[in-house]
Design an enzyme around this catalytic site. Structure first.
Site, mmCIF file in Angstrom:
data_model
loop_
_atom_site.group_PDB
_atom_site.id
_atom_site.type_symbol
_atom_site.label_atom_id
_atom_site.label_comp_id
_atom_site.label_asym_id
_atom_site.label_seq_id
_atom_site.Cartn_x
_atom_site.Cartn_y
_atom_site.Cartn_z
ATOM 1 N N LYS A 1 -41.174 11.058 -60.552
ATOM 2 C CA LYS A 1 -40.441 11.572 -61.709
ATOM 3 C C LYS A 1 -41.254 12.617 -62.463
ATOM 4 O O LYS A 1 -40.703 13.622 -62.915
ATOM 5 C CB LYS A 1 -40.058 10.407 -62.621
ATOM 6 C CG LYS A 1 -39.007 9.488 -61.975
ATOM 7 C CD LYS A 1 -38.842 8.201 -62.778
ATOM 8 C CE LYS A 1 -37.757 7.311 -62.195
ATOM 9 N NZ LYS A 1 -37.802 5.949 -62.803
ATOM 10 N N VAL B 1 -34.349 11.266 -63.115
ATOM 11 C CA VAL B 1 -35.403 10.907 -64.067
ATOM 12 C C VAL B 1 -34.763 10.294 -65.309
ATOM 13 O O VAL B 1 -33.806 10.842 -65.856
ATOM 14 C CB VAL B 1 -36.227 12.136 -64.508
ATOM 15 C CG1 VAL B 1 -37.334 11.712 -65.466
ATOM 16 C CG2 VAL B 1 -36.810 12.862 -63.309
ATOM 17 N N GLU C 1 -29.719 15.204 -62.791
ATOM 18 C CA GLU C 1 -30.006 14.584 -64.097
ATOM 19 C C GLU C 1 -30.345 13.106 -63.930
ATOM 20 O O GLU C 1 -31.169 12.563 -64.670
ATOM 21 C CB GLU C 1 -28.790 14.768 -65.015
ATOM 22 C CG GLU C 1 -28.912 14.206 -66.416
ATOM 23 C CD GLU C 1 -29.965 14.899 -67.267
ATOM 24 O OE1 GLU C 1 -29.756 16.050 -67.659
ATOM 25 O OE2 GLU C 1 -31.015 14.282 -67.532
#
Lengths: 413, 413
Positions: B200, B127, B124
């Site tokens: 990302k 990004v 998590e």
């Protein structure tokens, strides 16, 4: 895995449609060979509807069918939704719902029943339509101590306020337009008087702070009585008027919660940019600081998207409960809004402007008067310094020769 | 449950601090009596640091300790992070990471290893810093077929562009200010040249569309070369310049992905309102329509918040894998950006303005010229009608008597 839907209205039929439309992807993500919709409960028949054959009228058929492991409740309201949901949980079926009234009023009880029977009770669709907020709040922000949640939680009122502010459309016409567009019901009071937003902030407060907050404990004010003059005065202050729902954790462990129209500063404030039927929820955590979740807060498929996400989650955890619960509330747990301190915007009618100004400055030292073009000669608007809510109300009620037309907080988002 | 942190830099020390600060709430949400941090691996010593006693230098101590069930990797970069993470997964330990390069380049391989060894690999924090995006995308929006993901994924470049646009500060000065504030590294190229945003968007594309996209497959352009004139021309068009990362699903099943500065229309577009170091990610799903996630995209505690949320999730599912994986990529899976069709903003230097205008109109029929005050006499700016990216580039390169200074797409968010 077999499913049932309770209530074939706007959301319920959206759930059926979505389960069919994206069936392959949904089954894969649920790690199931298939998620089969077996029953739709409704008192009506739906001749010609693609799901007509699944419609039944007897709840017991669902309750007594051991193959139905997950039930989606999309009836809305408390009765008979509560009895149905409780019976399903007690029968070992997981339940998902988009029913905010049910969760706001009976959430604690239903979560307890789910825990006792080792099944899931999920409600991502009850707040913010399709905006992911319940799961992010309970999981992604789990490392945080959340200090406040502030939201634009009702799309209908945000639509009306946007029309008033950006198009100078009076409240009544904006409400009619909302009704024509299907954003507001024929009886708009649940939206317009703040009850819908109130239920939603109760759910978010319970999740964020760990104890149930009941709608009756929260002062809820709607947007009736706001005029185009109020919008113009707010604009002078660099603010937009938004119906905000807010819950804050107090230093003494209690919670302060409120639904009210407020003046939201446009500068550096994403909530002030949220227009039309969109919703947004700002969560402040001690580690993450401010995060905002934005999207369509209502509508058939957005809400169905949240309900089906919960169905997928239940299917993947059918043998195991997901963590999501809170303690019961208590009368003294929610602090009265009267004890909050805030700046207030006030619009008064008065007989004599210059005498009223003196009264205002005497009652609210440091108050700043606001001027707009074309203002009525017997109205006065001002902003106070920070003052206790209850004290402001009392003082205003006693101001000689004046009549209070509107009082709104300047938001501290 | 015992934990180890690999790498005691900014994020790693934030994870240690946060685990201690909110320990009671974190343990409760992890459904563990306690989550005990046992080791911190770093090549350095930290005399006087509150966690000094936990610091070790030998990775094998962690690898061979059966009590360590969860490892947080916050070293960054590929080596030795990749070898360490792979070894941990193979030893039956769950791993969480904030390392976007690792996930963007080795995500498929590591997720496969996690699957084979029945442990979790969560990211998590890779990004959007503390913004919940990975879990919402893979769980809350699971009922949707996602068609596009568009993000402002790099806080440093957004800070620089905000200074340029709102304060008319030239690029070099804005970059220096970002460095002084700790938002940009001494060598800013990973941020400024778009590589960070590229990693990302690869991760988000893999999650949204189910196949790995490798950074080498994505054309990434940074923000060097953008001038205050470009910002002024964009403003004339009602746009802000933003470094956008975008991934779209094409009708043929391929994916189109790109990182580039683009002109983002301010009207009705939340991404255009995202200033300073904030990040925002817009996800478009067939049911939910547009949802936006907003917050601090970097920083010690926001990123640590995401890492600790993953630790909590791992602890709660220590005997069971969380669903989050994708297939491997393929060279032909990512369509070349040259095949996209878009409107382009172009700024040219030219010897003879009126001849250049004729050339432009001949090469790009329907192009609209832009005027700003104080423009240089030998520069020309215009916006084209929609045209194929590759064709626009070729045509521009051959325009006689001109030199292309800047080309940017007008964003279709």
């Amino acid at each position: 895995m077999e499913l049932a839907i309770l209530g074939y209205g706007v959301v319920g039929s959206g759930v059926a449609r979505l389960l069919e439309k994206n069936s392959a992807g949904i089954a894969a993500r649920a790690m199931q060979p298939a998620l089969r919709l077996k029953y739709i409960l409704d008192i009506r028949d739906f001749p010609g509807d693609p799901f007509e054959a699944l419609v039944i009228h007897d709840f017991d058929t669902i309750l007594n069918d051991p193959d139905v492991g997950i039930v989606a409740e999309t009836i809305g309201g408390l009765r008979p939704a509560f009895e149905f949901v409780l019976a399903c949980l007690r029968a070992g079926k997981s339940v998902v719902t988009s029913n905010k009234e049910l969760v706001a009023v009976k959430g604690y009880e239903l979560l307890q029943a789910a825990r006792e029977h080792n099944v899931n009770f999920l409600f991502e669709g009850s707040v913010g339509g399709g905006i992911p907020i319940i799961r992010p709040l309970s999981q992604c922000l789990a490392a945080n101590e959340v200090s406040r949640v502030t939201g634009i939680l009702n799309g209908t009122t945000n639509f009306i306020l946007t029309r008033m502010i950006e198009h100078a459309m009076p409240f009544d016409r904006a409400l009619r337009l909302a009704q024509e567009n299907g954003y507001a019901e024929a009886d708009p009071s649940a939206d317009v008087d703040g009850h819908d937003a109130c239920r939603k902030i109760c759910i978010l407060a319970a999740l964020a702070f760990g104890r149930h907050v009941y709608p009756g404990q929260v002062r809820a004010q709607g947007i009736r009585g706001i005029t185009l003059e109020d919008a113009a005065y707010a604009d002078k202050l660099g603010c937009n008027i938004k119906l905000l729902a807010q819950a804050r954790r107090l230093p003494d462990g209690r919670v302060s919660a409120l639904v009210a129209p407020m003046l939201v500063p446009r500068e550096g404030n994403l909530l002030a940019c949220v227009s039309d039927v969109y919703n947004a929820i700002l969560v402040r955590g001690d580690a993450v600081e401010d995060v905002v979740f934005y999207g369509r807060g209502a509508g058939q498929l957005p809400t169905a998207s949240a309900v089906v996400a919960d169905i997928i989650d239940c299917a993947r955890h059918i043998d195991r409960r997901r963590y999501q619960e809170w303690d019961d509330g208590a009368p003294e747990y929610v602090a009265p809004a009267e004890d909050d301190t805030a700046k207030f915007y006030v619009r008064l009618a008065c007989e004599d402007i210059s005498s009223a100004r003196k009264q205002v400055l005497h009652a609210f030292p440091g108050a700043a008067f606001l001027e707009i073009e074309g203002a009525s000669g017997n109205e006065l608007a001002f902003v106070t310094l920070p003052v206790r809510d209850g004290a402001a109300q009392e003082t205003l009620a006693k101001l000689p020769g004046t009549e209070v037309k509107m009082v709104m907080r300047v938001a501290e988002v």
